[in-house]
Design a protein around this motif. Structure first.
Motif, short mmCIF file in Angstrom:
data_model
loop_
_atom_site.label_atom_id
_atom_site.label_comp_id
_atom_site.label_asym_id
_atom_site.label_seq_id
_atom_site.Cartn_x
_atom_site.Cartn_y
_atom_site.Cartn_z
N LYS A 131 23.08 98.95 12.99
CA LYS A 131 23.76 97.74 13.49
C LYS A 131 23.01 97.08 14.64
O LYS A 131 23.61 96.48 15.54
CB LYS A 131 25.20 98.07 13.90
N LYS A 132 21.68 97.20 14.65
CA LYS A 132 20.88 96.45 15.59
C LYS A 132 20.84 95.00 15.14
O LYS A 132 21.11 94.68 13.97
CB LYS A 132 19.46 97.00 15.67
N THR A 133 20.49 94.11 16.04
CA THR A 133 20.33 92.70 15.71
C THR A 133 18.85 92.36 15.79
O THR A 133 18.20 92.65 16.79
CB THR A 133 21.13 91.82 16.69
N VAL A 134 18.34 91.75 14.73
CA VAL A 134 16.92 91.39 14.67
C VAL A 134 16.80 89.89 14.39
O VAL A 134 17.46 89.36 13.50
CB VAL A 134 16.18 92.18 13.57
N ILE A 135 15.98 89.23 15.19
CA ILE A 135 15.64 87.82 14.94
C ILE A 135 14.12 87.75 14.85
O ILE A 135 13.42 88.17 15.77
CB ILE A 135 16.16 86.91 16.06
N ALA A 136 13.62 87.25 13.72
CA ALA A 136 12.18 87.26 13.47
C ALA A 136 11.68 85.92 12.97
O ALA A 136 12.33 85.29 12.12
CB ALA A 136 11.84 88.35 12.45
N VAL A 137 10.56 85.48 13.52
CA VAL A 137 9.87 84.30 12.98
C VAL A 137 9.06 84.76 11.78
O VAL A 137 8.20 85.65 11.91
CB VAL A 137 8.94 83.67 14.04
N LEU A 138 9.34 84.19 10.61
CA LEU A 138 8.75 84.67 9.36
C LEU A 138 8.38 83.52 8.44
O LEU A 138 8.99 82.45 8.50
CB LEU A 138 9.75 85.57 8.61
N PRO A 139 7.40 83.76 7.54
CA PRO A 139 7.18 82.82 6.45
C PRO A 139 8.45 82.78 5.58
O PRO A 139 9.18 83.76 5.47
CB PRO A 139 6.02 83.44 5.66
N LEU A 140 8.71 81.64 4.97
CA LEU A 140 9.96 81.44 4.24
C LEU A 140 10.19 82.50 3.16
O LEU A 140 11.30 83.00 3.00
CB LEU A 140 9.99 80.04 3.62
N GLU A 141 9.12 82.86 2.40
CA GLU A 141 9.34 83.80 1.30
C GLU A 141 9.83 85.16 1.79
O GLU A 141 10.67 85.80 1.14
CB GLU A 141 8.06 83.97 0.46
N TYR A 142 9.33 85.60 2.93
CA TYR A 142 9.80 86.87 3.49
C TYR A 142 11.19 86.72 4.11
O TYR A 142 12.02 87.62 4.01
CB TYR A 142 8.82 87.38 4.54
N ALA A 143 11.43 85.60 4.76
CA ALA A 143 12.74 85.37 5.38
C ALA A 143 13.83 85.38 4.31
O ALA A 143 14.89 86.00 4.50
CB ALA A 143 12.74 84.05 6.13
N GLU A 144 13.59 84.72 3.19
CA GLU A 144 14.60 84.68 2.12
C GLU A 144 14.80 86.04 1.48
O GLU A 144 15.90 86.38 1.05
CB GLU A 144 14.19 83.65 1.07
N LYS A 145 13.75 86.84 1.42
CA LYS A 145 13.85 88.15 0.77
C LYS A 145 14.55 89.20 1.64
O LYS A 145 15.33 90.01 1.14
CB LYS A 145 12.45 88.64 0.39
N TYR A 146 14.27 89.18 2.94
CA TYR A 146 14.71 90.28 3.80
C TYR A 146 15.87 89.96 4.73
O TYR A 146 16.58 90.87 5.18
CB TYR A 146 13.54 90.81 4.64
N CYS A 147 16.08 88.70 5.05
CA CYS A 147 17.05 88.37 6.09
C CYS A 147 18.44 88.06 5.51
O CYS A 147 18.57 87.56 4.40
CB CYS A 147 16.56 87.17 6.89
N THR A 148 19.44 88.37 6.30
CA THR A 148 20.82 88.08 5.91
C THR A 148 21.22 86.66 6.30
O THR A 148 22.25 86.15 5.85
CB THR A 148 21.79 89.07 6.58
N ARG A 149 20.40 86.06 7.14
CA ARG A 149 20.75 84.75 7.70
C ARG A 149 19.46 84.00 8.01
O ARG A 149 18.46 84.61 8.41
CB ARG A 149 21.56 84.98 8.96
#
Length: 241
Positions: A197-215
């Motif tokens: 339940k950690k909170t992660v905010i990451a600057v990512l390329p769109l393809e990785y952001a869509e694959k791994y992020c919940t938001r």
């Protein structure tokens, strides 16, 4: 829950707004991918949320606790809970992965004690436990200079966790990594959110952001353009990237 109210960041004698009008709620377990064009304020956003840069204006609260009230850098007592990891994590190249985790961002006295090798057994075991969780146990005694880019990123994550971080802001963690290493780093971050339940905010390329992020957050000229969960972006949303 973290609440951001009217966050603003300006720079220069003739103030330029780098961030403007941010109002968001951030929940435990969120993995937020930040996407936007170069120069839109992504890195500044992460540094402000991780209490590394001062806010020009705005309020930041954690539950009922006030972290920032009307601007500033945030109360010191909260800073150990917030970690900021740069593109190329700053490690001591001639020290082992284990020692880099232990030294971390401790207070001045503790840092000196750890640098000269005076480490409590519970510190040592905690660091080894984190390295094992992230598949780095066999690298514990390898000098940081000999680690791959992905391994350095995971060592930096371990260091943040050992020193109490619940919120981790990561600036372009997959830049320069091969696909396998990039996916390993992002899987590690996703597991932190799901399992701890950690909170992660990451600057990512769109393809990785869509694959791994919940938001997903879209940033354009310092403003939050959209905040979406559980789906890919529409063509209209992508026009800001």
């Amino acid at each position: 829950m973290l609440t951001v109210n009217q966050m603003q960041k300006t720079i220069g004698s003739d103030p330029k707004k780098v961030l403007d009008g941010w109002n968001v709620h951030i929940h435990e377990g969120d993995m937020i991918g930040v996407v936007g064009p170069s120069g839109s304020g992504k890195s500044t956003l992460l540094r402000c949320l991780a209490l590394r840069d001062s806010w020009t204006n705005g309020n930041f609260t954690l539950g009922g606790d006030v972290i920032i009230d009307g601007g500033g850098k945030g109360k010191r007592k909260f800073r150990s809970q917030f970690a900021y990891l740069e593109q190329n994590p700053e490690l001591y190249p001639q020290k082992s992965a284990l020692k880099n985790v232990l030294i971390g961002q401790a207070g001045q006295t503790d840092q000196f004690r750890r640098m000269i090798g005076m480490v409590r057994s519970d510190d040592y075991m905690g660091a080894m436990d984190e390295l094992e969780k992230f598949g780095l146990l066999d690298k514990a005694h390898v000098k940081a200079a000999h680690l791959s880019g992905g391994e350095k990123q995971r060592v930096a994550i371990c260091r943040a966790l050992v020193h109490g971080a619940n919120f981790i802001a990561v600036d372009e963690p997959v830049i320069g990594l091969d696909k396998f290493s990039a996916e390993k780093v992002l899987s590690t971050l996703r597991d932190l959110c799901k399992e701890q339940k950690k909170t992660v905010i990451a600057v990512l390329p769109l393809e990785y952001a869509e694959k791994y992020c919940t938001r997903l957050w879209g940033i354009y000229e310092g403003r939050l353009q959209w905040d979406v969960s559980g789906r890919r972006l529409t063509a209209e949303e992508k026009q800001f990237l």
